[in-house]
Design an enzyme around this catalytic site. Structure first.
Site, PDB file in Angstrom:
ATOM      1  N   LYS A 108       0.841  -1.206   0.000  1.00 29.10           N
ATOM      2  CA  LYS A 108       0.000   0.000   0.000  1.00 29.10           C
ATOM      3  C   LYS A 108       0.877   1.257   0.000  1.00 29.10           C
ATOM      4  CE  LYS A 108      -1.900   1.593   4.066  1.00 29.10           C
ATOM      5  NZ  LYS A 108      -1.517   3.006   4.249  1.00 29.10           N
ATOM      6  N   ASN A 109       1.866   1.271   0.899  1.00 31.21           N
ATOM      7  CA  ASN A 109       2.653   2.494   1.074  1.00 31.21           C
ATOM      8  C   ASN A 109       3.611   2.761  -0.082  1.00 31.21           C
ATOM      9  OD1 ASN A 109       1.253   2.852   3.369  1.00 31.21           O
ATOM     10  ND2 ASN A 109       2.943   2.418   4.784  1.00 31.21           N
ATOM     11  N   ARG A 115      -5.149  10.519   4.545  1.00 32.11           N
ATOM     12  CA  ARG A 115      -4.156  11.533   4.851  1.00 32.11           C
ATOM     13  C   ARG A 115      -3.033  11.590   3.813  1.00 32.11           C
ATOM     14  NH1 ARG A 115      -0.994  14.318   8.749  1.00 32.11           N
ATOM     15  NH2 ARG A 115       1.093  13.790   8.086  1.00 32.11           N
ATOM     16  N   CYS A 150      -6.181  12.626  12.657  1.00 31.06           N
ATOM     17  CA  CYS A 150      -6.215  11.187  12.403  1.00 31.06           C
ATOM     18  C   CYS A 150      -6.119  10.488  13.741  1.00 31.06           C
ATOM     19  CB  CYS A 150      -5.045  10.825  11.512  1.00 31.06           C
ATOM     20  SG  CYS A 150      -4.804   9.079  11.413  1.00 31.06           S
ATOM     21  N   ARG A 154      -0.779  14.833  13.767  1.00 27.63           N
ATOM     22  CA  ARG A 154       0.069  14.535  12.606  1.00 27.63           C
ATOM     23  C   ARG A 154       0.270  15.793  11.772  1.00 27.63           C
ATOM     24  NH1 ARG A 154      -1.870   8.851  10.026  1.00 27.63           N
ATOM     25  NH2 ARG A 154       0.127   8.944   8.959  1.00 27.63           N
ATOM     26  N   PRO A 155       1.221  16.632  12.191  1.00 27.98           N
ATOM     27  CA  PRO A 155       1.448  17.881  11.455  1.00 27.98           C
ATOM     28  C   PRO A 155       2.056  17.630  10.076  1.00 27.98           C
ATOM     29  CG  PRO A 155       3.069  17.622  13.214  1.00 27.98           C
ATOM     30  CD  PRO A 155       2.150  16.441  13.298  1.00 27.98           C
ATOM     31  N   ILE A 156       2.032  18.676   9.221  1.00 29.11           N
ATOM     32  CA  ILE A 156       2.668  18.531   7.906  1.00 29.11           C
ATOM     33  C   ILE A 156       3.737  19.609   7.706  1.00 29.11           C
ATOM     34  CG2 ILE A 156       0.804  17.289   6.727  1.00 29.11           C
ATOM     35  CD1 ILE A 156      -0.090  19.958   5.542  1.00 29.11           C
ATOM     36  N   LEU A 185       6.926  19.502   8.088  1.00 25.18           N
ATOM     37  CA  LEU A 185       8.133  19.074   7.365  1.00 25.18           C
ATOM     38  C   LEU A 185       7.898  19.120   5.856  1.00 25.18           C
ATOM     39  CD1 LEU A 185       9.190  16.029   9.585  1.00 25.18           C
ATOM     40  CD2 LEU A 185      10.240  18.298   9.529  1.00 25.18           C
ATOM     41  N   ASP A 192       3.875   0.420  12.112  1.00 25.99           N
ATOM     42  CA  ASP A 192       2.694  -0.224  11.530  1.00 25.99           C
ATOM     43  C   ASP A 192       2.538  -1.683  11.958  1.00 25.99           C
ATOM     44  OD1 ASP A 192       2.019   2.119  10.320  1.00 25.99           O
ATOM     45  OD2 ASP A 192       2.636   1.548   8.305  1.00 25.99           O
ATOM     46  N   ILE A 221       6.894   6.727  17.106  1.00 25.50           N
ATOM     47  CA  ILE A 221       6.686   7.460  15.845  1.00 25.50           C
ATOM     48  C   ILE A 221       5.440   8.334  15.955  1.00 25.50           C
ATOM     49  CG2 ILE A 221       6.327   7.259  13.333  1.00 25.50           C
ATOM     50  CD1 ILE A 221       9.064   6.229  14.164  1.00 25.50           C
ATOM     51  N   ARG A 276      -8.770  -0.655   4.249  1.00 28.53           N
ATOM     52  CA  ARG A 276      -7.858   0.347   3.668  1.00 28.53           C
ATOM     53  C   ARG A 276      -6.507  -0.283   3.332  1.00 28.53           C
ATOM     54  NH1 ARG A 276      -7.079   5.661   6.943  1.00 28.53           N
ATOM     55  NH2 ARG A 276      -5.676   5.833   5.158  1.00 28.53           N
TER      56      ARG A 276
HETATM   57  C1  UD1 Z   1       3.934   6.750   6.443  1.00 31.79           C
HETATM   58  C2  UD1 Z   1       3.087   5.523   6.196  1.00 31.79           C
HETATM   59  C3  UD1 Z   1       2.472   5.025   7.499  1.00 31.79           C
HETATM   60  C4  UD1 Z   1       3.557   4.802   8.531  1.00 31.79           C
HETATM   61  C5  UD1 Z   1       4.449   6.037   8.671  1.00 31.79           C
HETATM   62  C6  UD1 Z   1       5.641   5.821   9.574  1.00 31.79           C
HETATM   63  C7  UD1 Z   1       2.257   5.839   3.951  1.00 31.79           C
HETATM   64  C8  UD1 Z   1       1.096   6.107   3.073  1.00 31.79           C
HETATM   65  N1  UD1 Z   1       2.020   5.871   5.264  1.00 31.79           N
HETATM   66  O1  UD1 Z   1       3.077   7.764   6.938  1.00 31.79           O
HETATM   67  O2  UD1 Z   1       1.782   3.813   7.232  1.00 31.79           O
HETATM   68  O3  UD1 Z   1       2.976   4.526   9.777  1.00 31.79           O
HETATM   69  O4  UD1 Z   1       4.954   6.431   7.377  1.00 31.79           O
HETATM   70  O5  UD1 Z   1       6.397   4.759   9.137  1.00 31.79           O
HETATM   71  O6  UD1 Z   1       3.356   5.574   3.483  1.00 31.79           O
HETATM   72  N2  UD1 Z   1       5.652  14.404  11.121  1.00 31.79           N
HETATM   73  C9  UD1 Z   1       5.738  15.716  11.488  1.00 31.79           C
HETATM   74  N3  UD1 Z   1       5.672  16.664  10.507  1.00 31.79           N
HETATM   75  C10 UD1 Z   1       5.517  16.340   9.206  1.00 31.79           C
HETATM   76  C11 UD1 Z   1       5.420  14.979   8.830  1.00 31.79           C
HETATM   77  C12 UD1 Z   1       5.480  14.021   9.815  1.00 31.79           C
HETATM   78  O7  UD1 Z   1       5.887  16.049  12.663  1.00 31.79           O
HETATM   79  O8  UD1 Z   1       5.454  17.250   8.361  1.00 31.79           O
HETATM   80  C13 UD1 Z   1       5.658  13.360  12.164  1.00 31.79           C
HETATM   81  C14 UD1 Z   1       4.332  12.607  12.212  1.00 31.79           C
HETATM   82  O9  UD1 Z   1       3.398  13.317  12.981  1.00 31.79           O
HETATM   83  C15 UD1 Z   1       4.736  11.308  12.834  1.00 31.79           C
HETATM   84  C16 UD1 Z   1       6.139  11.096  12.267  1.00 31.79           C
HETATM   85  O10 UD1 Z   1       6.606  12.364  11.827  1.00 31.79           O
HETATM   86  O11 UD1 Z   1       4.802  11.449  14.230  1.00 31.79           O
HETATM   87  C17 UD1 Z   1       6.199  10.082  11.139  1.00 31.79           C
HETATM   88  O12 UD1 Z   1       5.435  10.533  10.076  1.00 31.79           O
HETATM   89  P1  UD1 Z   1       5.770  10.182   8.561  1.00 31.79           P
HETATM   90  O13 UD1 Z   1       7.024   9.389   8.473  1.00 31.79           O
HETATM   91  O14 UD1 Z   1       5.666  11.436   7.788  1.00 31.79           O
HETATM   92  O15 UD1 Z   1       4.556   9.221   8.216  1.00 31.79           O
HETATM   93  P2  UD1 Z   1       3.571   9.290   6.997  1.00 31.79           P
HETATM   94  O16 UD1 Z   1       4.331   9.598   5.758  1.00 31.79           O
HETATM   95  O17 UD1 Z   1       2.396  10.110   7.351  1.00 31.79           O
END
Ligand code: UD1
Length: 417
Positions: free
Chosen positions: A22-23, A92, A116, A121-123, A125, A303, A325, A397
């Site tokens: 999926k990922n 997301r 979520c 889960r901020p964005i 980065l 996961d 995480i 999903r």
């Molecule tokens: C991806 C995977 C998800 C997996 C996760 C961690 C997909 C579709 N999903 O999610 O299944 O659980 O990796 O292995 O591939 N963070 C921030 N700011 C940001 C982005 C992330 O603080 O801008 C934090 C998140 O809140 C979280 C951590 O970083 O605590 C990991 O997030 P990230 O590696 O970005 O996971 P996803 O890409 O959302």
């Protein structure tokens, strides 16, 4: 709301072919926008998240066909930069369309992907990295509007190796003239799969899987064909199904080194590997694990945390599991406690002490997220009696048809939607 009825204590015993990841499929589907042409994606899993991604592609104007696990996407007719709100809310990871839409149409409007159940889960980065590439970002609290008129290469050092942010930087920088470097990128196998797909399209990108990725912009990309790597998390879930029922399983079409094999061995399992197959025999007594901490790849994956907690609930002794995480990936714990599992959540809400019990019992459980739901299914397989799991379509999903697959392996599950 779907309902799983599981009659527990049936041994898992048999063989299964693993589905595509999926990922890996989700960012690759987003990347099909890049070349304004046709791409053929094989081994694309038949799960609701990939269907959501394909609906987004259609909404944006692409032609999409999906049959027998092959997706054919033609993005020549892409004509929208506003992402569909209802689909973004569903998933997301729709935010990885940011990078490819910015590369293709130089703009995107997307609503915030929203809260979520895994916690905050901020964005930041994603957005800060895109800004470093010259993307202008306007934000009205509900929507993010990004414009990429004058993009420039840069060196981006991620303070945390975010999977999604790494993918967005890669997708956004593919045509930027010059060299873009990502220092401390995510090193997950799914990032390597994205790199392999992009290389086949003609992109100049290297370093995925290491601590530095370098992208040198190219002028255009060509059509390609790609096979998605196997899903290591689905594989891990099925291995744990065999362990929790003291059975045996063969998983074919797997890449064994993508899994945290060490942790399956710690539980006491016997493992035999060949190139694309794994055979696991469960231990008579499940060993506890003293310290199991989730980390970015190649560490223990978040996961699989919930599914391991289910299995450790029946280990002979005390285990300690820490989620590092996500800050609130603990909803399954409250449900598992209803089955008689002895789990204590520490003050940080992310550390769990599990005192293994001899038996767990059927209960009425509610699945609150995808992997948490899978963990409850594992508990149901081991519990005495008939477990009912109420699931708001979280499990589908990420799993194609988990009741069919487990029934083929000897479980007794009925699913009603
Ligand atoms: C991806 C995977 C998800 C997996 C996760 C961690 C997909 C579709 N999903 O999610 O299944 O659980 O990796 O292995 O591939 N963070 C921030 N700011 C940001 C982005 C992330 O603080 O801008 C934090 C998140 O809140 C979280 C951590 O970083 O605590 C990991 O997030 P990230 O590696 O970005 O996971 P996803 O890409 O959302």
């Amino acid at each position: 709301m779907g309902k799983y009825f599981i009659t527990g204590q049936k041994k898992i015993d048999g063989s299964i072919n693993l589905i595509g990841s999926k990922n890996s499929a989700l960012p690759i589907l987003a990347a099909t926008l890049l070349n304004s042409g046709e791409n053929i994606i094989h081994n694309c899993p038949d799960i609701s998240d990939t269907h959501t991604a394909m609906q987004i592609l259609k909404y944006l104007g692409c032609k999409v066909k999906y049959q027998n696990h092959t997706a054919i996407i033609n993005s020549a007719s892409l004509n929208k930069f506003i992402m569909p709100k209802n689909l973004v809310k569903k998933m997301r990871s729709s935010i990885i369309f940011m990078g490819s839409l910015l590369s293709r149409l130089k703009k995107i409007k997307i609503n915030y992907p929203g809260g979520c159940s895994l916690g905050n889960r901020p964005i930041d980065l994603h957005l800060n990295s895109l800004k470093k590439l010259g993307v202008k970002i306007f934000d009205d609290q509900k929507n993010i509007i990004c414009e990429a008129k004058n993009l420039k290469p840069n060196t981006i050092r991620l303070k945390f190796p975010s999977v999604g942010a790494t993918q967005n930087i890669i997708l956004a920088s593919i045509f930027i003239k010059g060299e873009t470097k990502i220092i401390n990128p995510a090193r997950e196998p799914e990032i390597i799969d994205l790199q392999n797909f992009l290389k086949k399209m003609g992109a100049n990108i290297n370093g995925a899987g290491t601590n530095q990725i370098i992208i040198t912009g190219v002028k255009k990309l060509n059509n390609t064909e790609h096979t998605i790597i196997p899903d290591r998390i689905v594989a891990g879930t099925f291995l744990l199904a065999a362990i929790i029922t003291h059975g045996q399983i063969q998983i074919k079409k797997i890449i064994p080194h993508h899994l945290p094999l060490i942790n399956f061995l710690q539980l006491g399992s016997e493992i035999n590997l060949s190139k694309n197959t794994i055979i696991l025999k469960a231990p008579k007594k499940i060993n506890p694990i003293k310290k199991l901490i989730t980390k970015p790849y190649p560490g223990f994956p978040t996961d699989l945390q919930a599914q391991f907690v289910s299995v450790l609930s029946l280990a002979h002794g005390k285990s300690f599991v820490q989620e590092k995480i996500f800050d609130a990936r603990n909803k399954h714990i409250h449900e598992l406690i209803k089955t008689g599992a002895k789990i204590k959540i520490l003050k940080d809400n992310s550390s769990f002490i599990i005192n293994g019990v001899k038996k767990i019992y059927a209960s009425n459980l509610i699945s609150k997220d995808l992997r948490g739901g899978a963990a409850l299914i594992l508990a149901g397989l081991a519990a005495q009696g008939q477990t009912i799991i109420h699931d708001q379509n979280f499990i589908s999903r990420g799993y194609e048809n988990i009741s069919r697959d487990l029934n083929n392996l000897g479980a007794q599950i009925n699913f009603f939607n």
